[in-house]
Design a protein around this motif. Structure first.
Motif, PDB file in Angstrom:
ATOM      1  N   ARG A  17       0.845  -1.197   0.000  1.00 42.06           N
ATOM      2  CA  ARG A  17       0.000   0.000   0.000  1.00 42.06           C
ATOM      3  C   ARG A  17       0.877   1.241   0.000  1.00 42.06           C
ATOM      4  O   ARG A  17       1.975   1.241   0.539  1.00 42.06           O
ATOM      5  CB  ARG A  17      -0.898   0.037   1.237  1.00 42.06           C
ATOM      6  CG  ARG A  17      -1.967  -1.011   1.235  1.00 42.06           C
ATOM      7  CD  ARG A  17      -2.990  -0.733   2.349  1.00 42.06           C
ATOM      8  NE  ARG A  17      -4.010  -1.747   2.366  1.00 42.06           N
ATOM      9  CZ  ARG A  17      -5.097  -1.742   1.608  1.00 42.06           C
ATOM     10  NH1 ARG A  17      -5.305  -0.750   0.778  1.00 42.06           N
ATOM     11  NH2 ARG A  17      -5.982  -2.720   1.672  1.00 42.06           N
ATOM     12  N   LEU A  18       0.333   2.304  -0.612  1.00 38.57           N
ATOM     13  CA  LEU A  18       0.969   3.619  -0.599  1.00 38.57           C
ATOM     14  C   LEU A  18      -0.086   4.652  -0.249  1.00 38.57           C
ATOM     15  O   LEU A  18      -1.226   4.564  -0.730  1.00 38.57           O
ATOM     16  CB  LEU A  18       1.546   3.965  -1.975  1.00 38.57           C
ATOM     17  CG  LEU A  18       2.800   3.222  -2.417  1.00 38.57           C
ATOM     18  CD1 LEU A  18       3.085   3.509  -3.881  1.00 38.57           C
ATOM     19  CD2 LEU A  18       3.985   3.624  -1.562  1.00 38.57           C
ATOM     20  N   LYS A  19       0.294   5.637   0.552  1.00 36.76           N
ATOM     21  CA  LYS A  19      -0.617   6.750   0.816  1.00 36.76           C
ATOM     22  C   LYS A  19      -0.924   7.433  -0.511  1.00 36.76           C
ATOM     23  O   LYS A  19      -0.045   7.625  -1.343  1.00 36.76           O
ATOM     24  CB  LYS A  19       0.017   7.764   1.772  1.00 36.76           C
ATOM     25  CG  LYS A  19       0.114   7.298   3.182  1.00 36.76           C
ATOM     26  CD  LYS A  19       0.714   8.384   4.057  1.00 36.76           C
ATOM     27  CE  LYS A  19       0.955   7.858   5.451  1.00 36.76           C
ATOM     28  NZ  LYS A  19       1.651   8.851   6.279  1.00 36.76           N
ATOM     29  N   GLY A  20      -2.183   7.774  -0.703  1.00 37.59           N
ATOM     30  CA  GLY A  20      -2.591   8.425  -1.941  1.00 37.59           C
ATOM     31  C   GLY A  20      -3.146   7.462  -2.973  1.00 37.59           C
ATOM     32  O   GLY A  20      -3.720   7.877  -3.969  1.00 37.59           O
ATOM     33  N   VAL A  21      -2.949   6.148  -2.747  1.00 34.31           N
ATOM     34  CA  VAL A  21      -3.510   5.123  -3.638  1.00 34.31           C
ATOM     35  C   VAL A  21      -4.537   4.368  -2.814  1.00 34.31           C
ATOM     36  O   VAL A  21      -4.221   3.832  -1.762  1.00 34.31           O
ATOM     37  CB  VAL A  21      -2.421   4.163  -4.165  1.00 34.31           C
ATOM     38  CG1 VAL A  21      -3.018   3.130  -5.101  1.00 34.31           C
ATOM     39  CG2 VAL A  21      -1.309   4.947  -4.865  1.00 34.31           C
ATOM     40  N   LYS A  63      -8.772  -2.510 -16.706  1.00 40.93           N
ATOM     41  CA  LYS A  63      -7.458  -3.050 -16.357  1.00 40.93           C
ATOM     42  C   LYS A  63      -6.387  -2.748 -17.393  1.00 40.93           C
ATOM     43  O   LYS A  63      -5.205  -2.784 -17.087  1.00 40.93           O
ATOM     44  CB  LYS A  63      -7.543  -4.560 -16.118  1.00 40.93           C
ATOM     45  CG  LYS A  63      -8.218  -4.906 -14.829  1.00 40.93           C
ATOM     46  CD  LYS A  63      -8.049  -6.364 -14.521  1.00 40.93           C
ATOM     47  CE  LYS A  63      -8.536  -6.603 -13.105  1.00 40.93           C
ATOM     48  NZ  LYS A  63      -8.022  -7.829 -12.547  1.00 40.93           N
ATOM     49  N   SER A  64      -6.788  -2.450 -18.629  1.00 43.01           N
ATOM     50  CA  SER A  64      -5.790  -2.157 -19.658  1.00 43.01           C
ATOM     51  C   SER A  64      -5.313  -0.704 -19.577  1.00 43.01           C
ATOM     52  O   SER A  64      -4.344  -0.338 -20.240  1.00 43.01           O
ATOM     53  CB  SER A  64      -6.350  -2.446 -21.044  1.00 43.01           C
ATOM     54  OG  SER A  64      -7.454  -1.602 -21.305  1.00 43.01           O
ATOM     55  N   SER A  65      -5.962   0.123 -18.763  1.00 42.84           N
ATOM     56  CA  SER A  65      -5.544   1.521 -18.622  1.00 42.84           C
ATOM     57  C   SER A  65      -4.533   1.653 -17.482  1.00 42.84           C
ATOM     58  O   SER A  65      -4.374   0.762 -16.662  1.00 42.84           O
ATOM     59  CB  SER A  65      -6.755   2.413 -18.355  1.00 42.84           C
ATOM     60  OG  SER A  65      -7.313   2.110 -17.098  1.00 42.84           O
ATOM     61  N   MET A  66      -3.830   2.782 -17.469  1.00 45.68           N
ATOM     62  CA  MET A  66      -2.871   3.074 -16.401  1.00 45.68           C
ATOM     63  C   MET A  66      -3.326   4.337 -15.686  1.00 45.68           C
ATOM     64  O   MET A  66      -3.856   5.254 -16.301  1.00 45.68           O
ATOM     65  CB  MET A  66      -1.471   3.297 -16.972  1.00 45.68           C
ATOM     66  CG  MET A  66      -0.866   2.063 -17.620  1.00 45.68           C
ATOM     67  SD  MET A  66      -0.598   0.717 -16.465  1.00 45.68           S
ATOM     68  CE  MET A  66       0.838   1.276 -15.601  1.00 45.68           C
ATOM     69  N   GLU A  67      -3.108   4.366 -14.371  1.00 48.33           N
ATOM     70  CA  GLU A  67      -3.402   5.547 -13.569  1.00 48.33           C
ATOM     71  C   GLU A  67      -2.102   6.064 -12.987  1.00 48.33           C
ATOM     72  O   GLU A  67      -1.221   5.284 -12.616  1.00 48.33           O
ATOM     73  CB  GLU A  67      -4.354   5.197 -12.431  1.00 48.33           C
ATOM     74  CG  GLU A  67      -5.724   4.743 -12.887  1.00 48.33           C
ATOM     75  CD  GLU A  67      -6.609   4.404 -11.698  1.00 48.33           C
ATOM     76  OE1 GLU A  67      -7.189   5.326 -11.106  1.00 48.33           O
ATOM     77  OE2 GLU A  67      -6.686   3.206 -11.378  1.00 48.33           O
ATOM     78  N   MET A  68      -1.974   7.384 -12.894  1.00 46.61           N
ATOM     79  CA  MET A  68      -0.799   8.001 -12.294  1.00 46.61           C
ATOM     80  C   MET A  68      -1.214   8.628 -10.975  1.00 46.61           C
ATOM     81  O   MET A  68      -2.151   9.418 -10.932  1.00 46.61           O
ATOM     82  CB  MET A  68      -0.204   9.062 -13.224  1.00 46.61           C
ATOM     83  CG  MET A  68       1.016   9.752 -12.649  1.00 46.61           C
ATOM     84  SD  MET A  68       1.657  11.054 -13.715  1.00 46.61           S
ATOM     85  CE  MET A  68       2.551  10.088 -14.902  1.00 46.61           C
ATOM     86  N   PHE A  69      -0.512   8.265  -9.898  1.00 46.45           N
ATOM     87  CA  PHE A  69      -0.805   8.798  -8.572  1.00 46.45           C
ATOM     88  C   PHE A  69       0.401   9.564  -8.062  1.00 46.45           C
ATOM     89  O   PHE A  69       1.539   9.076  -8.141  1.00 46.45           O
ATOM     90  CB  PHE A  69      -1.101   7.655  -7.581  1.00 46.45           C
ATOM     91  CG  PHE A  69      -2.406   6.965  -7.819  1.00 46.45           C
ATOM     92  CD1 PHE A  69      -3.578   7.467  -7.289  1.00 46.45           C
ATOM     93  CD2 PHE A  69      -2.464   5.797  -8.561  1.00 46.45           C
ATOM     94  CE1 PHE A  69      -4.783   6.822  -7.496  1.00 46.45           C
ATOM     95  CE2 PHE A  69      -3.662   5.144  -8.779  1.00 46.45           C
ATOM     96  CZ  PHE A  69      -4.830   5.660  -8.244  1.00 46.45           C
ATOM     97  N   ALA A  70       0.163  10.758  -7.515  1.00 50.38           N
ATOM     98  CA  ALA A  70       1.219  11.510  -6.841  1.00 50.38           C
ATOM     99  C   ALA A  70       1.443  10.864  -5.480  1.00 50.38           C
ATOM    100  O   ALA A  70       0.487  10.593  -4.746  1.00 50.38           O
ATOM    101  CB  ALA A  70       0.813  12.968  -6.675  1.00 50.38           C
TER     102      ALA A  70
END
Length: 89
Positions: A17-21, A63-70
């Motif tokens: 896990r990551l904060k922000g996700v 699922k084929s897409s990508m998400e960018m999280f800061a």
């Protein structure tokens, strides 16, 4: 102001896990993008980090897409350290 982006791939052997996700991330390889800006007024080039982002696969049905999280670079380092010290099951 001069900026640059660095890309690297980080690997996780365990779910993490990551904060922000907002979800548990699966083990695997993840691309991390770090934006840096040049510190002006020095006699040599020096950069400071201004942003860190991680690319993660989208959730169903995308699922084929990508998400960018800061994310925080400290949180990423903590997750990598936890992953390295976790026992393989």
């Amino acid at each position: 102001m001069t900026t640059r982006s660095r890309r690297e791939t980080v690997h996780f052997k365990h779910p993490f896990r990551l904060k922000g996700v907002d979800r548990l991330l699966s083990p695997g390889a993840y691309e991390v993008v770090t934006d840096e800006e040049m510190i002006e007024g020095l006699s040599f080039p020096s950069f400071r980090r201004v942003a860190t982002m991680i690319m993660v696969p989208g959730v169903a049905p995308r699922k084929s897409s990508m998400e960018m999280f800061a994310i925080s670079s400290i949180d990423l380092s903590d997750a990598q350290r936890n992953d390295a010290s976790a026992r393989d099951e």
